[in-house]
Motif scaffolding. Sequence first.
Motif, PDB file in Angstrom:
ATOM      1  N   UNK A  35     -33.923  -9.662  -0.688  1.00 45.80           N
ATOM      2  CA  UNK A  35     -32.500  -9.942  -0.030  1.00 45.80           C
ATOM      3  C   UNK A  35     -32.416  -8.872   1.401  1.00 45.80           C
ATOM      4  N   UNK A  36     -32.982  -7.791   1.079  1.00 46.76           N
ATOM      5  CA  UNK A  36     -33.035  -6.610   2.265  1.00 46.76           C
ATOM      6  C   UNK A  36     -33.377  -7.236   3.472  1.00 46.76           C
ATOM      7  N   UNK A  37     -34.593  -8.052   3.393  1.00 48.82           N
ATOM      8  CA  UNK A  37     -35.531  -8.531   4.588  1.00 48.82           C
ATOM      9  C   UNK A  37     -34.382  -9.641   4.969  1.00 48.82           C
ATOM     10  N   UNK A  38     -33.885 -10.347   4.202  1.00 44.53           N
ATOM     11  CA  UNK A  38     -32.986 -11.783   4.634  1.00 44.53           C
ATOM     12  C   UNK A  38     -31.770 -11.325   5.427  1.00 44.53           C
ATOM     13  N   UNK A  39     -31.210 -10.107   4.790  1.00 43.45           N
ATOM     14  CA  UNK A  39     -30.142  -9.487   5.421  1.00 43.45           C
ATOM     15  C   UNK A  39     -30.566  -8.980   7.051  1.00 43.45           C
ATOM     16  N   UNK A  40     -31.443  -8.389   7.276  1.00 41.56           N
ATOM     17  CA  UNK A  40     -31.993  -8.011   8.559  1.00 41.56           C
ATOM     18  C   UNK A  40     -32.098  -9.305   9.195  1.00 41.56           C
ATOM     19  N   UNK A  41     -32.799 -10.059   9.016  1.00 41.33           N
ATOM     20  CA  UNK A  41     -33.212 -11.408   9.513  1.00 41.33           C
ATOM     21  C   UNK A  41     -31.918 -12.198  10.055  1.00 41.33           C
ATOM     22  N   UNK A  42     -30.803 -12.083   9.324  1.00 40.40           N
ATOM     23  CA  UNK A  42     -29.785 -12.780   9.428  1.00 40.40           C
ATOM     24  C   UNK A  42     -28.533 -11.935   9.865  1.00 40.40           C
ATOM     25  N   UNK A  43     -29.147 -10.854  10.354  1.00 36.55           N
ATOM     26  CA  UNK A  43     -27.907  -9.903  10.888  1.00 36.55           C
ATOM     27  C   UNK A  43     -26.680  -9.724  10.244  1.00 36.55           C
ATOM     28  N   UNK A 105     -30.062   0.302  13.667  1.00 37.10           N
ATOM     29  CA  UNK A 105     -30.514  -0.762  13.035  1.00 37.10           C
ATOM     30  C   UNK A 105     -32.312  -0.798  13.136  1.00 37.10           C
ATOM     31  N   UNK A 106     -32.585  -0.282  14.100  1.00 36.78           N
ATOM     32  CA  UNK A 106     -34.227  -0.481  14.453  1.00 36.78           C
ATOM     33  C   UNK A 106     -35.058   0.630  13.420  1.00 36.78           C
ATOM     34  N   UNK A 107     -34.350   1.661  13.409  1.00 35.93           N
ATOM     35  CA  UNK A 107     -34.984   2.670  12.583  1.00 35.93           C
ATOM     36  C   UNK A 107     -34.789   2.376  11.121  1.00 35.93           C
TER      37      UNK A 107
END
Length: 129
Positions: A35-43, A105-107
Amino acid sequence: MLKKLILIALFSCSAHALDSNIIEIMQYLQRDSDLIQRGFFLNKFDIVQEGIEKHKVDFNTLQKFNIDMFLDEKHINYSPIISSFLRNIKENRIALEKFLKDNDKIRAYEAFQQLDYNCMKCHALVRGW
C-alpha cells in the motif's frame, strides 16, 4: 501417560497456531508495504498514510511475539540481530512519518526503502539466503 499426551497435543496445536499467526501477520505487513509503495508510485499520499497506519497496527502485533519461539537451533543465535532489524524497521517508519509531515517526499521514500530493506535483511537471514 494420557495427561502427557494431551499436553503434547496442546503444545503442538498452540505452536502451529502461533506459526500460522505469524505467517498471517507477515502477510498483513506485506500488504501494508505494498500500500505504501503504491501510494508513492501513484503520488497519492493518503494511500501512503493508510499503509503506514495499518503497518503500525500489524507491526505492533508482530512485536508481541517472542521471536525466539520461531527460530530453530541453527538460527537461535540470530535473535539479537533480528531484534535489531525490528528496531530499525520501527525507526524507519517513524522517519517516514516525520518526512511526510515535513512534506519531504524524497526522504520519506528513502525511509520507506530502508524499512523495506530491513524486512528483507531479516528474511534473508532467517531463510539462509
